[in-house]
Enzyme design. Structure first.
Site, PDB file in Angstrom:
ATOM      1  N   CYS A  49      61.618  49.431  41.320  1.00 59.94           N
ATOM      2  CA  CYS A  49      61.874  49.119  39.924  1.00 59.94           C
ATOM      3  C   CYS A  49      61.737  50.364  39.043  1.00 59.94           C
ATOM      4  CB  CYS A  49      60.892  48.056  39.447  1.00 59.94           C
ATOM      5  SG  CYS A  49      59.185  48.615  39.455  1.00 59.94           S
TER       6      CYS A  49
ATOM      7  N   CYS B 285      56.913  53.288  39.141  1.00 64.36           N
ATOM      8  CA  CYS B 285      56.015  54.413  39.451  1.00 64.36           C
ATOM      9  C   CYS B 285      56.450  55.666  38.711  1.00 64.36           C
ATOM     10  CB  CYS B 285      55.956  54.644  40.954  1.00 64.36           C
ATOM     11  SG  CYS B 285      55.183  53.275  41.832  1.00 64.36           S
TER      12      CYS B 285
ATOM     13  N   CYS C 283      55.851  49.823  47.207  1.00 65.60           N
ATOM     14  CA  CYS C 283      57.123  49.595  47.911  1.00 65.60           C
ATOM     15  C   CYS C 283      57.370  50.685  48.945  1.00 65.60           C
ATOM     16  CB  CYS C 283      58.285  49.549  46.911  1.00 65.60           C
ATOM     17  SG  CYS C 283      58.219  48.129  45.822  1.00 65.60           S
TER      18      CYS C 283
ATOM     19  N   CYS D  10      51.086  49.277  42.108  1.00 65.06           N
ATOM     20  CA  CYS D  10      52.284  48.692  41.528  1.00 65.06           C
ATOM     21  C   CYS D  10      52.093  48.615  40.013  1.00 65.06           C
ATOM     22  CB  CYS D  10      52.529  47.305  42.118  1.00 65.06           C
ATOM     23  SG  CYS D  10      54.152  46.629  41.750  1.00 65.06           S
TER      24      CYS D  10
ATOM     25  N   HIS E  34      36.076  45.618  42.077  1.00 66.94           N
ATOM     26  CA  HIS E  34      35.085  44.659  41.575  1.00 66.94           C
ATOM     27  C   HIS E  34      33.750  45.326  41.219  1.00 66.94           C
ATOM     28  CE1 HIS E  34      32.909  40.840  41.419  1.00 66.94           C
ATOM     29  NE2 HIS E  34      32.121  41.212  42.400  1.00 66.94           N
TER      30      HIS E  34
ATOM     31  N   CYS F 113      33.988  46.885  37.799  1.00 67.95           N
ATOM     32  CA  CYS F 113      34.808  46.155  36.831  1.00 67.95           C
ATOM     33  C   CYS F 113      34.040  46.003  35.513  1.00 67.95           C
ATOM     34  CB  CYS F 113      35.155  44.784  37.383  1.00 67.95           C
ATOM     35  SG  CYS F 113      36.098  43.776  36.239  1.00 67.95           S
TER      36      CYS F 113
ATOM     37  N   CYS G 137      34.170  36.803  33.735  1.00 66.74           N
ATOM     38  CA  CYS G 137      34.694  37.242  35.030  1.00 66.74           C
ATOM     39  C   CYS G 137      35.951  36.441  35.387  1.00 66.74           C
ATOM     40  CB  CYS G 137      33.634  37.051  36.111  1.00 66.74           C
ATOM     41  SG  CYS G 137      34.211  37.456  37.771  1.00 66.74           S
TER      42      CYS G 137
ATOM     43  N   CYS H  26      41.262  36.625  40.598  1.00 67.58           N
ATOM     44  CA  CYS H  26      41.108  38.078  40.596  1.00 67.58           C
ATOM     45  C   CYS H  26      40.834  38.576  42.019  1.00 67.58           C
ATOM     46  CB  CYS H  26      39.970  38.488  39.674  1.00 67.58           C
ATOM     47  SG  CYS H  26      39.787  40.269  39.537  1.00 67.58           S
TER      48      CYS H  26
ATOM     49  N   CYS I 287      40.383  52.138  40.063  1.00 68.47           N
ATOM     50  CA  CYS I 287      40.896  51.710  38.744  1.00 68.47           C
ATOM     51  C   CYS I 287      39.781  51.543  37.714  1.00 68.47           C
ATOM     52  CB  CYS I 287      41.641  50.386  38.860  1.00 68.47           C
ATOM     53  SG  CYS I 287      43.105  50.437  39.866  1.00 68.47           S
TER      54      CYS I 287
ATOM     55  N   CYS J 288      43.624  46.531  34.250  1.00 65.47           N
ATOM     56  CA  CYS J 288      44.115  45.152  34.290  1.00 65.47           C
ATOM     57  C   CYS J 288      43.051  44.142  33.873  1.00 65.47           C
ATOM     58  CB  CYS J 288      44.631  44.824  35.682  1.00 65.47           C
ATOM     59  SG  CYS J 288      46.035  45.826  36.167  1.00 65.47           S
TER      60      CYS J 288
ATOM     61  N   CYS K 212      42.964  41.123  38.749  1.00 65.87           N
ATOM     62  CA  CYS K 212      43.501  42.138  39.670  1.00 65.87           C
ATOM     63  C   CYS K 212      44.361  41.421  40.706  1.00 65.87           C
ATOM     64  CB  CYS K 212      42.334  42.863  40.345  1.00 65.87           C
ATOM     65  SG  CYS K 212      42.812  43.964  41.686  1.00 65.87           S
TER      66      CYS K 212
ATOM     67  N   CYS L 297      47.226  45.256  44.094  1.00 65.12           N
ATOM     68  CA  CYS L 297      48.539  45.880  44.311  1.00 65.12           C
ATOM     69  C   CYS L 297      48.472  47.132  45.179  1.00 65.12           C
ATOM     70  CB  CYS L 297      49.208  46.187  42.973  1.00 65.12           C
ATOM     71  SG  CYS L 297      48.370  47.467  42.030  1.00 65.12           S
TER      72      CYS L 297
END
Lengths: 383, 270
Positions: A64, A67, A175, A224, A270, A273, A293, A299, A308, A320, A327, A330
């Site tokens: 798509c 990235c 991908c 992703c 996690h 987070c 949460c 999640c 992340c 996210c 989450c 991805c």
């Protein structure tokens, strides 16, 4: 900033960056964002480059372009600054270059100044480039690769040609790394037969390189989309020779080809987070839009190996779960199938005739209770 | 072993048996309750307390199951390795005789036939030949497997890179999971968490079967007292217990008749 990071920064300040061993370098890369890293070491990086420029050929398969958008959205440095600092020649990138495919009677015409098809062939012919692949590679139907044709040839053919002569191969985005959404379970998945570069889902024997008989190591940067830092810092490390291919790969990559510095095997999203405190207190959101949460909303952070929650996204301001979305794992090789349904708790997935573990177990426990009750009554009555 | 004061009262469970069972029961209950608290977010306890209790109960359960119980099983029997294995097979492994008993129990449940004795005491050797309910023998094997599975899956839930003596056990477990998990459309960690949950439910199920079906019976309550406290069984209560008496000694004709003064009626059989 934690004491450990302060100490590391202090240590790095007093060291010659270029003499850092790989381990320290990778630590620095893991701790810094691309901005800090490239900004801090700009001069050294530029002067360190032994070659005038590093060519990058960035190919797009079935994807798509998320990235590419992600790296373009990397605000500081932006892609231009990063390229400049790393002295990179982004020689070919289908969505960014000015050229386009020009064909007459099915044959490419004009010169590489105007025709991207000729340009990519010339670049591959010249060799000495890093190949970045974004998007999955169609192998179907029947191994022809005709489900993804760019210009007048299959992406499978172009990828094979480029991969064979590349100095290093980076697969960017889920991908390209594992097939991602394009090879998710579906009625047509077997026919289209999309593959990742070195893996298809968790299976390394089904990567497109193996299919083509090309045996080259690959660095996988899933996501992703993939985080701009993950892409830029990995490319930077490769260019600077801090990641020596293939010698260092065994020690810096996990079994799915991901740099453990960004995708730690001993750490999940996690654990850091921003909503973790709610989990610890047993406070869960039951619907989207709350502040607690998100586990009960499906999640998958407890199963996702990525930094992340430390690095954050969008200029390190959010991520996210912070923005309210569970989450979806991805970065995991099985994505999206292993994460589906996205908004259903992983343990609530149907495992037998659509029933989940909880339902099946409660039925078994209930049946045992009834049996125990009947048995008890009968025994008490002396039967 | 028979206490001297009452020859019909024998030791059914040793002190170690009782200790192991009690620790096992308490640890299992703590693990189930705190495990569901962690999983479901029950609000009766803080996450950290639940986790701390969980992690205290884990080594207790494993030590009992992997050290104390095997020690009990193999130390209680006399003789060499073969005798110990034979004792283990007779007492803990579901065999043909247990199948017959279980069949009779099922028939009894549906109103046919008597409830069979599942405890057999041998008066000659002064030891039990077998004492567990046949269903328990099945459950023991499944439970042993379940404890192993839940321990292995628990390691990676506790810590992904858990190592023992420098051996990367956590990584090995995750790698092993990678071979199986994709078949379930799961990641390795996801698979182990699901497995951990399934095993937890199994222990709830087992608890109901063990306590409910086996023990929720006034005539079996004597065994509650035995396993938790006294360790004794009174064999004069013949429900579910059978005593193997010494076989009468078979005398030969010459032994019977060689003294002409004896008459057959005067021969005393042992």
């Amino acid at each position: 900033m934690s004491t450990g990071i302060k100490n590391l920064l202090h240590t790095l300040d007093s060291l010659d960056f270029l003499k850092l061993d790989r381990r320290t370098f990778m630590k620095a890369v893991g701790v810094f964002g691309a901005t800090t890293f490239l900004g801090t070491y700009k001069t050294e990086i530029v002067s360190a480059l032994e070659f005038a420029e590093t060519k990058i050929i960035w190919l797009h398969g079935a994807e798509c372009t998320g990235c590419s958008e992600s790296i373009l959205n990397g605000g500081n440095p932006d892609i231009v600054q990063a390229i400049s600092k790393l002295n990179v020649n982004l020689a070919y990138h289908e969505t960014l270059l000015a050229q386009q495919g020009l064909f007459v009677d099915g044959e490419p015409v004009n010169t590489s100044e105007l025709n991207s098809e000729l340009l990519v062939d010339e670049l591959i012919e010249e060799g000495n480039y890093i190949l970045v692949v974004e998007g999955a590679i169609a192998n179907g139907p029947d191994g022809s690769g005709r489900y993804c044709v760019i210009g007048n040839r299959t992406f499978k053919e172009l990828f094979g040609k480029a991969a064979a002569r590349a100095n290093a191969i980076l697969a960017v985005g889920t991908c390209a790394t594992y097939g991602g959404i394009t090879c998710a379970d579906s009625a047509i998945a077997e026919v289209t037969d999309y593959r990742g570069v070195a893996f298809t889902k968790e299976n390394s024997s089904k990567g497109m390189l193996t299919e083509l008989g090309i045996h080259k190591p690959v660095i996988n940067i899933p996501g992703c989309p993939a985080h701009p830092d993950w892409i830029l810092l990995t490319i930077g490390a490769v260019i600077l020779g801090k990641i020596k291919i293939p010698d260092d790969l065994e020690t810096i990559l996990d079994q799915y080809g991901r740099p453990t510095v960004f995708f730690p095997t001993d750490h999940t999203v996690h654990e850091n987070c921003p909503r973790r405190g709610y989990y610890d207190r047993g406070e869960f959101d039951e619907q989207i839009g709350g502040e607690k949460c998100l586990w009960k909303l499906g999640c998958k952070a407890p199963y996702s190996h990525a930094d992340c929650a430390i690095r954050r996204w969008n200029g390190s301001v959010s991520m996210c779960t912070q923005a309210g979305s569970p989450c979806i794992a991805c970065v995991e090789p099985g994505f999206p199938d292993s994460a589906r349904p996205f908004y259903v708790e992983a343990e609530d997935k149907g495992v037998l005739l659509g029933a989940n573990i909880d339902t099946l177990s409660k039925a078994a426990v209930g049946a045992a209770t009834v049996l125990a009750g009947v048995h008890a009554v009968r025994r008490m009555k002396g039967e | 072993m028979k206490p001297k004061d009452n020859p019909m009262v024998v030791e059914r469970y040793t002190v170690l048996d009782r200790t192991a069972h009690t620790i096992h029961a308490v640890a299992m209950l703590v693990l189930i309750i705190t495990g569901f608290k962690i999983y479901a977010g029950w609000d009766f306890m803080s996450f950290h307390n639940a986790r701390a209790l969980h992690m205290i109960a884990v080594p207790a359960l494993l030590a009992v199951n992997w050290i104390l119980i095997p020690y009990n099983i193999f130390s209680v029997s006399e003789g060499g390795v073969q005798e110990k294995i034979a004792h283990f097979m007779d007492h803990y492994v579901f065999g043909p005789e247990d199948a017959k008993r279980l069949n009779a129990i099922i028939l009894n449940f549906f109103g046919k036939g008597e409830y069979p004795a599942f405890t057999i005491y041998d008066e000659v050797s002064g030891h039990y030949k077998t004492k567990l309910h046949p269903l328990m023998k099945i459950l023991i094997v499944i439970e042993g497997t379940a404890i192993f599975v839940i321990a292995v899956s628990g390691i990676v839930i506790y810590r992904l890179d858990w190592a023992l003596l420098g051996l990367p056990i956590g990584s090995w477990i995750l790698s092993a999971g990678d071979l199986v998990a994709p078949a379930f459309n799961m990641s390795s960690l996801q698979f182990y968490r699901a497995l951990h949950l399934v095993m937890t439910y199994f222990f709830v199920f087992e608890l109901i079967v063990h306590v409910g079906i086996l023990e929720f019976n006034p005539h079996v309550w004597k065994y509650h007292k035995a396993i938790f406290w006294s360790g004794k069984e009174d064999l004069s209560d013949s429900r579910y217990a059978e005593i193997v008496k010494p076989k009468p000694k078979q005398l030969s004709d010459s032994e019977i008749w060689h003294e002409s003064s004896d008459t057959p009626s005067e021969v005393v059989k042992d």
